[in-house]
Design an enzyme around this catalytic site. Structure first.
Site, PDB file in Angstrom:
ATOM      1  N   ASP A 264      -3.068   6.589  -3.289  1.00 54.11           N
ATOM      2  CA  ASP A 264      -1.823   6.016  -2.790  1.00 54.11           C
ATOM      3  C   ASP A 264      -1.334   4.984  -3.804  1.00 54.11           C
ATOM      4  O   ASP A 264      -1.991   4.748  -4.827  1.00 54.11           O
ATOM      5  CB  ASP A 264      -2.025   5.435  -1.392  1.00 54.11           C
ATOM      6  CG  ASP A 264      -2.969   4.252  -1.358  1.00 54.11           C
ATOM      7  OD1 ASP A 264      -3.770   4.101  -2.305  1.00 54.11           O
ATOM      8  OD2 ASP A 264      -2.928   3.483  -0.382  1.00 54.11           O
TER       9      ASP A 264
ATOM     10  N   ASP B 189      -1.235   1.781  -4.297  1.00 53.71           N
ATOM     11  CA  ASP B 189      -2.078   0.688  -4.795  1.00 53.71           C
ATOM     12  C   ASP B 189      -3.503   1.142  -5.057  1.00 53.71           C
ATOM     13  O   ASP B 189      -4.380   0.328  -5.341  1.00 53.71           O
ATOM     14  CB  ASP B 189      -2.051  -0.515  -3.841  1.00 53.71           C
ATOM     15  CG  ASP B 189      -2.747  -0.255  -2.520  1.00 53.71           C
ATOM     16  OD1 ASP B 189      -2.717   0.897  -2.051  1.00 53.71           O
ATOM     17  OD2 ASP B 189      -3.310  -1.209  -1.936  1.00 53.71           O
TER      18      ASP B 189
ATOM     19  N   ASP C 244      -6.025   2.244  -3.388  1.00 51.93           N
ATOM     20  CA  ASP C 244      -7.232   1.962  -2.608  1.00 51.93           C
ATOM     21  C   ASP C 244      -7.620   3.135  -1.714  1.00 51.93           C
ATOM     22  O   ASP C 244      -8.696   3.128  -1.120  1.00 51.93           O
ATOM     23  CB  ASP C 244      -7.087   0.664  -1.798  1.00 51.93           C
ATOM     24  CG  ASP C 244      -5.992   0.693  -0.751  1.00 51.93           C
ATOM     25  OD1 ASP C 244      -5.209   1.666  -0.706  1.00 51.93           O
ATOM     26  OD2 ASP C 244      -5.914  -0.280   0.041  1.00 51.93           O
TER      27      ASP C 244
ATOM     28  N   SER D 135       0.818  -1.200   0.000  1.00 55.57           N
ATOM     29  CA  SER D 135       0.000   0.000   0.000  1.00 55.57           C
ATOM     30  C   SER D 135       0.858   1.258   0.000  1.00 55.57           C
ATOM     31  O   SER D 135       1.568   1.523  -0.955  1.00 55.57           O
ATOM     32  CB  SER D 135      -0.969  -0.039   1.189  1.00 55.57           C
ATOM     33  OG  SER D 135      -1.910   1.000   1.112  1.00 55.57           O
TER      34      SER D 135
END
Length: 542
Positions: free
Chosen positions: A286, A288, A290, A141
């Protein structure tokens, strides 16, 4: 302590083999103890840690063991559409994804790998879309470049919760040498049709019909750009202006100290681009994709909205675009209490949850139209509930753009909408206090001190109630943390981070507005929050 030479003998990765051989040759006992004196624990967040050799690092041996444990647990499940595997653009992510596919195929399970590095919400969507038994996302992440991670989803498309995490962890513990695992090569690489299905689903969210909005966007060197641009085009929005320096995936994240849109300075390049292009708002994902961060013009400068402010705006947006008393709003016990007031105002259901979307999407009863947490995570749903049972930075970006476009058409801004909410429900102002440490034991000691001897007052406000969250609260499962209620509607929650070596504190004050200018009330709230931060830091001793 695991024998480093036994580890070396089964490690298939030349990079970590070379690292370990060098440490053994140098006799670096401290570095060896750090890597081999403990191991990464598999929990409800899966695995996450620094890349490197040994059981206390993310590496191919750790991933092969995790995949074998997952395979063992899955063999107890009824046959379904196999396991879907996704990965981001971090160092080793693709390799870890393919290792997972090889282990699952070798165990006789169907393994399906996403076609390229893609956002985490695409993987979460695909688990349900493909009727899979489970999903794996290789990502850390917004962690620093040296980290990677391994998130596991179950057949409902949500991240795993107890006792499933403990069952998988026990299966991992039972795995022997990874160089003796049967590996297969008969996995399937999925096509772009799964991305198209995801785009169809998120662009069907309640977005209204206003589209006149100019957006400056940054994926922060992550994997969000291409999917977000396709989503904006499909939904009929103008193409966002993209920060060129952060547009392409880069696992080293060269332009930011931390690739986290919550960190100071992370949005600076996007704000510069917004000024130069006359944009109405800044949107950031961010790495990734999400999470979704938002910044808006505020006088001569720009203001980054808090996750709670965006959550409150999105709650009203979806409530005005949907109908039915079965609608459900969910937010965490560390997020603003405003959403519960909005639920009462609109006559819909509200449920609190523990932190993390694995809990948010499983909380309450009804049709989830918004689940959110203050850490920039949002899950939106329409008539059929949410298409993604996890936080989705792309779907949230579409909804924020739709909300801003509708406000612009009415001659208003997102800040005007926030002022409206404050006048109706009081100003709910929140702020974080995070303390990053090198030794996690300091975090445990600080929380234990607060639990054992809470202060009588903070910043002149009497502490009226103390909840030890390890005993459970609000009908929720136990979690590590302490919640303090203070005079005048203030609240403080203190808990260890589940993914980083941080102590995280969440502060809220609620001030009536009445006939006062909202700007003046906001200034008082900022002063109150600053005073609470100072007092709490002293009470924690960190």
């Amino acid at each position: 302590m695991t024998d480093p030479r036994d580890w070396l003998a089964q490690d298939p990765d030349p990079d970590t083999r070379a690292e370990l051989e060098a440490l053994l040759a140098a006799g670096d006992s401290a570095a060896l103890a750090d890597r081999f004196g403990a191991r990464l624990e598999f929990g409800t967040a899966g695995l996450r840690g620094e890349l490197g050799a040994g059981p206390n690092r993310m590496n191919r041996v750790t991933v092969l063991r995790a995949a074998a444990g997952l395979a063992a647990r899955l063999r107890a499940e009824p046959p379904r559409g196999g396991v879907v595997i996704g990965y981001d653009a971090r160092h080793k992510s693709e390799r870890f994804a393919l290792d997972t596919a090889a282990v699952l195929a070798g165990a006789g399970l169907r393994a399906r790998v996403l076609p390229r590095p893609l956002p985490t919400p695409v993987l979460a969507f695909c688990v349900r879309h493909l009727d899979a038994a489970a999903g794996v996302m290789v990502t850390a992440s917004h962690n620093p470049p040296r980290d990677n991670g391994y998130k596991v989803y179950w057949g409902d498309g949500a991240q795993i919760v107890p006792p499933l995490d403990a069952e998988i962890s026990a299966a991992i513990d039972a795995v022997g040498r990874v160089d003796e695992l049967p590996l297969g090569d008969a996995w399937e690489t999925l096509g772009d049709d799964v991305v198209e299905a995801y785009l169809d689903a998120v662009t069907a969210l309640p977005l209204g019909d206003a589209r006149d909005v100019a957006v400056a966007y940054t994926p922060l060197h992550g994997v969000g750009r291409d999917v977000l641009l396709r989503a904006f085009e499909r939904a009929g929005f103008p193409a966002p202006f993209v920060v060129a320096e952060q547009a392409d995936p880069d696992p080293d994240f060269p332009t930011v100290a931390f690739p986290n849109p919550e960190e100071p300075g992370a949005l600076d390049l996007a704000v510069d681009l917004a000024r130069a292009r006359g944009a109405d708002l800044v949107i950031a994902n961010d790495p990734d994709a999400d999470r979704c961060a938002v910044a808006v013009p505020d006088g001569p400068g720009w203001r980054t909205l808090t996750g709670d402010e965006v959550g409150g705006l999105l709650a009203e947006h979806v409530l005005r675009a949907t109908s039915g008393a079965d609608r459900l709003l969910v937010t965490t016990i560390v997020s603003s209490t405003l959403v519960s007031a909005l639920a009462r105002e609109h006559g819909v259901r509200f449920a609190p949850s523990l932190t993390g979307f694995k809990w948010i999407v499983r909380s309450g009863t009804g049709r989830l139209v918004l689940g959110y947490e203050e850490a920039l995570g949002y899950c939106l749903g329409g008539d059929d509930g949410p298409p993604v049972h996890d936080k989705d930075g792309v779907g949230a970006a579409l909804a924020v753009a739709a909300l801003a476009a509708a406000a612009r058409r009415a001659g208003r801004t997102l800040l005007d909408l926030l002022d409206d909410q404050a006048r109706r429900h009081g100003l709910h102002a929140t702020a974080p206090l995070s303390v990053r440490v090198a030794d996690r034991a300091l975090i445990t000691a600080a929380v234990d001190r607060l639990r054992a001897a809470p202060p009588d007052a903070l910043a002149g406000r009497a502490v009226t109630r103390v909840d030890d969250l390890t005993a459970g609260a609000d009908g929720l499962p136990p979690t590590d943390g302490v919640r303090l209620f203070l005079d005048g509607g203030a609240r403080v929650v203190v808990r260890p981070s589940g993914t980083e070596p941080k102590l995280k504190c969440y502060l809220e004050v609620v001030l009536p507005v009445g006939h006062a200018p909202v700007a003046d009330v906001r200034a008082r709230a900022r002063a109150d929050l600053d005073a609470l931060k100072t007092a709490l830091a002293a009470a924690l001793g960190l």
